[in-house]
Scaffold this active site. Structure first.
Site, short mmCIF file in Angstrom:
data_model
loop_
_atom_site.label_atom_id
_atom_site.label_comp_id
_atom_site.label_asym_id
_atom_site.label_seq_id
_atom_site.Cartn_x
_atom_site.Cartn_y
_atom_site.Cartn_z
CG ASP A 163 -1.87 -1.17 1.25
OD1 ASP A 163 -2.21 -1.67 0.16
OD2 ASP A 163 -2.26 -1.59 2.36
CE LYS A 164 0.20 8.59 -1.08
NZ LYS A 164 -0.83 9.66 -1.27
#
Length: 315
Positions: A137-138
């Site tokens: 995830d970011k």
């Protein structure tokens, strides 16, 4: 760039099988879908002819594979500083910082890890997803595995599907856990919020193992190992258990400050705006040599500082 043709002979024991299945055994370094596409495009020739995928083989045929590199990834190459912790001719491992999106998507057409990889190694445009084998995830930090060749990509994707790539994470969750355990709950798309995932009976199987490293006044530092790799798996599983990851903006709910927390801890918790999750270790067999690689990444500074403040508050 011209590539020398690869010439191999179909063994007698494959006689009677469909050509596409025989090719998968003859060229295991490539996926079946890619071999079929090459066959249909005429890049694979059998005894000088272009048979159909379903045609049977007799054994002893000479197969010539003359596939040329093709552009699969259309993202733009962009200069980017990459923290490369391992690299060889077949693969590389990146230590991803928080805030870096892995793949281009809606609202993120540039500035992603994929853009940076294509600038660093332009040949990755001929590999699915620019060689990125899995994703983070970011705002999750840590190790990402990148294949640099098609055979390496095929092998690593198979290892991942067979659960032969061991992925270890470090995290801080809300609440005090009494001990380790396993969360075995299927995960699927949220029924009303399509950007979120949730535990649901008709989802895909998802298994998360965890052990306790340290307990604090209102949080727990844990080690996590994945059997599966569903979207947001760790975040969803711990939120489902009512122990969401500290700082998680999607699954964490409102910030809960521990009673009696000192001023420094309150400030640190308010300023920690991402999930406290770090991909700390990868273990897998190298697709070429078979050597078992064990690659580690130290905690990022913000995560390390968070632990320091949690320890000081406990003391």
């Amino acid at each position: 760039m011209n590539v020398e043709p690869t010439i191999r002979t179909i063994p007698e024991e494959l006689a009677g099988q469909r050509l596409d299945r025989a090719l998968a055994k003859l060229f295991p370094e490539y996926s079946r879908s890619r071999l079929k596409a090459w066959l249909l495009d005429g890049a694979i020739v059998v005894d000088g002819s272009n048979p159909r995928p379903r045609d049977p083989v007799h054994g002893g045929e000479t197969v010539t594979l003359s596939a040329q590199p093709e552009v699969i990834v259309a993202a733009a190459a962009e200069p980017m500083t990459l923290d490369i912790v391992h690299e060889d001719d077949s693969l590389m491992v990146i230590n991803k910082p928080a805030g870096l999106v892995v793949h281009p998507g809606a609202g993120n057409s540039s500035g992603t890890l994929m853009n940076g990889l294509l600038n660093y190694a332009p040949q990755l445009e001929a590999i699915p997803r620019a060689g990125i084998v899995h994703r983070l995830d970011k705002d999750t930090t840590g190790l990402l595995l990148i294949a640099k060749t098609l055979p390496a990509h095929t092998a690593l994707v198979r290892l991942l599907a067979d659960r032969d790539i061991s992925r270890h994470y470090l995290a801080v969750c809300n609440g005090v856990l009494t001990g380790g355990g396993t969360i075995d709950e299927a995960i699927g798309r949220h029924r009303t919020d399509r950007k979120r995932m949730c535990v649901r009976d008709d989802g895909k199987p998802a298994v998360t193992h965890y052990t306790v490293r340290e307990r604090f006044a209102a949080h727990t530092y844990i080690s996590v190992r994945l059997d599966t790799g569903r979207t947001h798996q760790i975040r969803v599983h711990f939120a489902h258990r009512r122990h969401s990851l500290l700082g998680d903006p999607v699954y964490g709910g409102r910030l809960a400050l521990p009673k009696g927390a000192d001023e420094q801890l309150v400030l640190t918790l308010r300023q920690f705006k991402r999930q406290a999750l770090h991909a700390a270790k990868l273990e897998f067999a190298h697709p070429e040599s078979g050597e078992v690689l064990s690659i580690k990444a130290s905690l990022p500074d913000d995560f390390d500082s968070l632990l320091t403040v949690l320890r000081e508050d406990c003391e």
